[in-house]
Enzyme design. Structure first.
Site, PDB file in Angstrom:
ATOM      1  N   HIS A 108       0.951  -1.121  -0.053  1.00  9.14           N
ATOM      2  CA  HIS A 108       0.095   0.073  -0.016  1.00  9.14           C
ATOM      3  C   HIS A 108       0.965   1.241   0.036  1.00  9.14           C
ATOM      4  O   HIS A 108       0.620   2.380  -0.502  1.00  9.14           O
ATOM      5  CB  HIS A 108      -0.637  -0.080   1.154  1.00  9.14           C
ATOM      6  CG  HIS A 108      -1.603  -1.200   1.508  1.00  9.14           C
ATOM      7  ND1 HIS A 108      -2.551  -1.655   0.790  1.00  9.14           N
ATOM      8  CD2 HIS A 108      -1.663  -2.047   2.399  1.00  9.14           C
ATOM      9  CE1 HIS A 108      -3.026  -2.768   0.828  1.00  9.14           C
ATOM     10  NE2 HIS A 108      -2.434  -3.129   2.346  1.00  9.14           N
ATOM     11  N   HIS A 152       5.425   6.607   6.561  1.00  7.67           N
ATOM     12  CA  HIS A 152       5.155   6.147   5.340  1.00  7.67           C
ATOM     13  C   HIS A 152       4.708   7.423   4.611  1.00  7.67           C
ATOM     14  O   HIS A 152       4.486   8.452   4.950  1.00  7.67           O
ATOM     15  CB  HIS A 152       4.040   5.210   5.317  1.00  7.67           C
ATOM     16  CG  HIS A 152       3.013   5.384   6.018  1.00  7.67           C
ATOM     17  ND1 HIS A 152       2.706   5.367   7.225  1.00  7.67           N
ATOM     18  CD2 HIS A 152       1.818   5.926   5.401  1.00  7.67           C
ATOM     19  CE1 HIS A 152       1.454   6.028   7.572  1.00  7.67           C
ATOM     20  NE2 HIS A 152       0.835   6.287   6.244  1.00  7.67           N
ATOM     21  N   HIS A 212       1.843   8.913   1.222  1.00  6.33           N
ATOM     22  CA  HIS A 212       0.941   8.671   0.159  1.00  6.33           C
ATOM     23  C   HIS A 212       1.156   9.836  -1.081  1.00  6.33           C
ATOM     24  O   HIS A 212       1.668  10.834  -0.447  1.00  6.33           O
ATOM     25  CB  HIS A 212      -0.297   9.052   0.813  1.00  6.33           C
ATOM     26  CG  HIS A 212      -0.816   8.471   2.156  1.00  6.33           C
ATOM     27  ND1 HIS A 212      -1.534   7.211   2.087  1.00  6.33           N
ATOM     28  CD2 HIS A 212      -0.353   8.502   3.371  1.00  6.33           C
ATOM     29  CE1 HIS A 212      -1.544   6.733   3.278  1.00  6.33           C
ATOM     30  NE2 HIS A 212      -0.909   7.503   4.133  1.00  6.33           N
ATOM     31  N   GLU A 252      -3.528  13.407   1.406  1.00  5.99           N
ATOM     32  CA  GLU A 252      -4.746  12.817   1.840  1.00  5.99           C
ATOM     33  C   GLU A 252      -5.472  13.917   2.563  1.00  5.99           C
ATOM     34  O   GLU A 252      -6.685  14.217   2.012  1.00  5.99           O
ATOM     35  CB  GLU A 252      -4.406  11.727   2.842  1.00  5.99           C
ATOM     36  CG  GLU A 252      -3.825  10.394   2.376  1.00  5.99           C
ATOM     37  CD  GLU A 252      -4.117   9.158   2.911  1.00  5.99           C
ATOM     38  OE1 GLU A 252      -3.608   9.086   4.159  1.00  5.99           O
ATOM     39  OE2 GLU A 252      -4.703   8.382   2.330  1.00  5.99           O
ATOM     40  N   HIS A 281       3.286  10.576   6.712  1.00  4.84           N
ATOM     41  CA  HIS A 281       2.539  10.338   7.947  1.00  4.84           C
ATOM     42  C   HIS A 281       3.767   9.558   8.875  1.00  4.84           C
ATOM     43  O   HIS A 281       4.324   8.610   8.516  1.00  4.84           O
ATOM     44  CB  HIS A 281       1.348   9.192   7.943  1.00  4.84           C
ATOM     45  CG  HIS A 281       0.312   9.770   7.218  1.00  4.84           C
ATOM     46  ND1 HIS A 281      -0.489   9.256   6.542  1.00  4.84           N
ATOM     47  CD2 HIS A 281      -0.188  11.234   6.999  1.00  4.84           C
ATOM     48  CE1 HIS A 281      -1.387  10.127   5.913  1.00  4.84           C
ATOM     49  NE2 HIS A 281      -1.028  11.334   6.282  1.00  4.84           N
ATOM     50  N   THR A 285      -6.308   6.136   7.898  1.00  8.55           N
ATOM     51  CA  THR A 285      -6.905   6.321   6.614  1.00  8.55           C
ATOM     52  C   THR A 285      -6.847   5.320   5.500  1.00  8.55           C
ATOM     53  O   THR A 285      -7.102   5.432   4.407  1.00  8.55           O
ATOM     54  CB  THR A 285      -5.970   7.774   5.907  1.00  8.55           C
ATOM     55  OG1 THR A 285      -4.790   7.023   5.736  1.00  8.55           O
ATOM     56  CG2 THR A 285      -6.091   8.638   6.793  1.00  8.55           C
ATOM     57  N   THR A 286      -6.401   4.157   6.087  1.00  2.00           N
ATOM     58  CA  THR A 286      -6.683   2.819   5.546  1.00  2.00           C
ATOM     59  C   THR A 286      -7.222   1.930   6.303  1.00  2.00           C
ATOM     60  O   THR A 286      -7.174   1.834   7.475  1.00  2.00           O
ATOM     61  CB  THR A 286      -5.084   2.418   4.954  1.00  2.00           C
ATOM     62  OG1 THR A 286      -4.500   1.981   6.188  1.00  2.00           O
ATOM     63  CG2 THR A 286      -4.256   3.215   4.391  1.00  2.00           C
TER      64      THR A 286
HETATM   65  N1  LIG Z   1      -2.336   6.331   6.931  1.00  2.00           N
HETATM   66  S1  LIG Z   1      -2.220   6.350   8.459  1.00  2.00           S
HETATM   67  O1  LIG Z   1      -3.718   6.527   8.800  1.00  2.00           O
HETATM   68  O2  LIG Z   1      -1.197   7.116   8.981  1.00  2.00           O
HETATM   69  C1  LIG Z   1      -2.129   4.685   8.898  1.00  2.00           C
HETATM   70  C2  LIG Z   1      -1.137   4.436   9.800  1.00  2.00           C
HETATM   71  C3  LIG Z   1      -1.041   2.994  10.499  1.00  2.00           C
HETATM   72  C4  LIG Z   1      -1.701   2.133   9.766  1.00  2.00           C
HETATM   73  C5  LIG Z   1      -1.535   0.680  10.270  1.00  2.00           C
HETATM   74  O3  LIG Z   1      -0.836   0.458  11.291  1.00  2.00           O
HETATM   75  N2  LIG Z   1      -2.135  -0.468   9.778  1.00  2.00           N
HETATM   76  C6  LIG Z   1      -2.016  -1.780  10.148  1.00  2.00           C
HETATM   77  C7  LIG Z   1      -2.633  -2.075  11.588  1.00  2.00           C
HETATM   78  C8  LIG Z   1      -4.012  -1.697  11.750  1.00  2.00           C
HETATM   79  C9  LIG Z   1      -4.421  -1.885  13.023  1.00  2.00           C
HETATM   80  C10 LIG Z   1      -3.812  -2.676  14.150  1.00  2.00           C
HETATM   81  C11 LIG Z   1      -2.597  -3.106  13.622  1.00  2.00           C
HETATM   82  C12 LIG Z   1      -2.130  -2.753  12.723  1.00  2.00           C
HETATM   83  F1  LIG Z   1      -0.721  -3.235  12.231  1.00  2.00           F
HETATM   84  C13 LIG Z   1      -2.671   2.185   8.834  1.00  2.00           C
HETATM   85  C14 LIG Z   1      -2.955   3.747   8.490  1.00  2.00           C
HETATM   86 ZN   LIG Z   2      -0.772   7.191   5.956  1.00  2.00          ZN
END
Ligand SMILES: NS(=O)(=O)c1ccc(C(=O)NCc2ccccc2F)cc1
Ligand SMILES: [Zn+2]
Length: 259
Positions: free
Chosen positions: A62, A92, A94, A104, A117, A197-198
């Site tokens: 992603h 990371h 976007h 975003e 982010h 946001t994902t």
């Molecule tokens: N674009 S952002 O809003 O900054 C964003 C930051 C972190 C994640 C994430 O850690 N996802 C995996 C995840 C989610 C929940 C629990 C464990 C995980 F590894 C997703 C989006």
């Molecule tokens: Zn992000």
């Protein structure tokens, strides 16, 4: 199955089918309106990244992610709207397609070329990132806008490593990188309560968006687009770009501005 993504068949407008919270009351990103209430009680945000060093860089299908050792309180952010220190876990980006914006959050309807982010979690109140990521005050994400201009002096260490993580599922050592070098000169910010946001789109994020963008060159941004959403073994070769969710309804939330 139909894993989520940014394509026509699995993109942001369809995420609600597997993740109903997509239509929740505190979703991210949002548009930051021109006039935001200034809150004099909001102190400065402090990024204590002095002993902070990265571990690895990876392609999770992603985005491109730089991962940190979050087993102690060495690199934390505190202050601002935060009641506790939050540990840096990863950062990371976007971004858009060639010549297109891919941030975003938007500001008065305007997008930026890209958005960085910096993801932190509250290890004072929660025992793991996974637990914190599902809790209302669990995460703090610092968002930094990228605009095209001159080469960014330090971003090339990240873009030069991208050929090593071209395909989904790839990971390689990336030690000694301190993200302090990616911060703009001013730490003035907007803050509001939102979500990942994902997917899983958990409503667990205190967002802290820095007002000032950093400048990166088109050439550097172009290297992000060498990454692929797909794995090395897959037939389809999908260029990683436009990996952003559009702004979501504010639903009455208050956005506060530091000085
Ligand atoms: N674009 S952002 O809003 O900054 C964003 C930051 C972190 C994640 C994430 O850690 N996802 C995996 C995840 C989610 C929940 C629990 C464990 C995980 F590894 C997703 C989006
Ligand atoms: Zn992000």
């Amino acid at each position: 199955g139909n894993h989520w993504g940014y394509g026509k068949e699995n993109g942001p407008d369809l995420w609600h089918t597997h993740y109903p919270v997509a239509q929740g009351s505190r979703q991210s990103p949002i548009d930051i309106p021109r006039q935001v209430s200034h809150d004099p009680s909001l102190g400065p945000i402090v990024l204590d990244y002095d002993h902070c060093t990265s571990i690895s860089i990876s392609n999770n299908g992603h985005s491109v992610v730089v991962n940190f050792d979050d087993t102690d309180e060495r690199s934390v952010i505190h202050g601002g709207p935060l009641e506790n220190p939050y540990r840096l876990k990863q950062f990371h980006f976007h971004w858009g397609g060639k010549g297109c914006d891919g941030s975003e959050h938007t500001v008065a309807g305007n997008s930026y070329a890209s958005e960085l982010h910096l993801v932190h979690w509250n290890a004072v109140k929660y025992t793991s990132f996974d637990h914190a990521a599902a809790a209302p005050e669990g995460l703090a994400v610092v968002g930094i806008f990228l605009e095209t201009g001159d080469d960014h002096r330090w971003l090339h260490t990240i873009t030069d490593a991208m050929y090593m993580v071209k395909y989904k599922g790839s990971i390689t050592d990336f030690k000694g990188f301190n993200p302090k070098c990616l911060l703009p000169s001013s730490l003035h910010y907007w803050t509001y309560l939102g979500s990942l946001t994902t997917p899983p789109l958990h409503e667990s994020v205190t967002w802290i968006l820095l007002k000032d963008p950093i400048a990166v060159s088109e050439k550097q941004l172009g290297k992000f687009r060498l990454l692929q959403f797909t794995g090395e073994e897959e037939d389809q070769r999908l260029r990683m770009e436009n990996n952003f969710r559009p702004p979501q309804p504010l639903k009455g939330r208050r956005i506060r501005s530091s000085n």
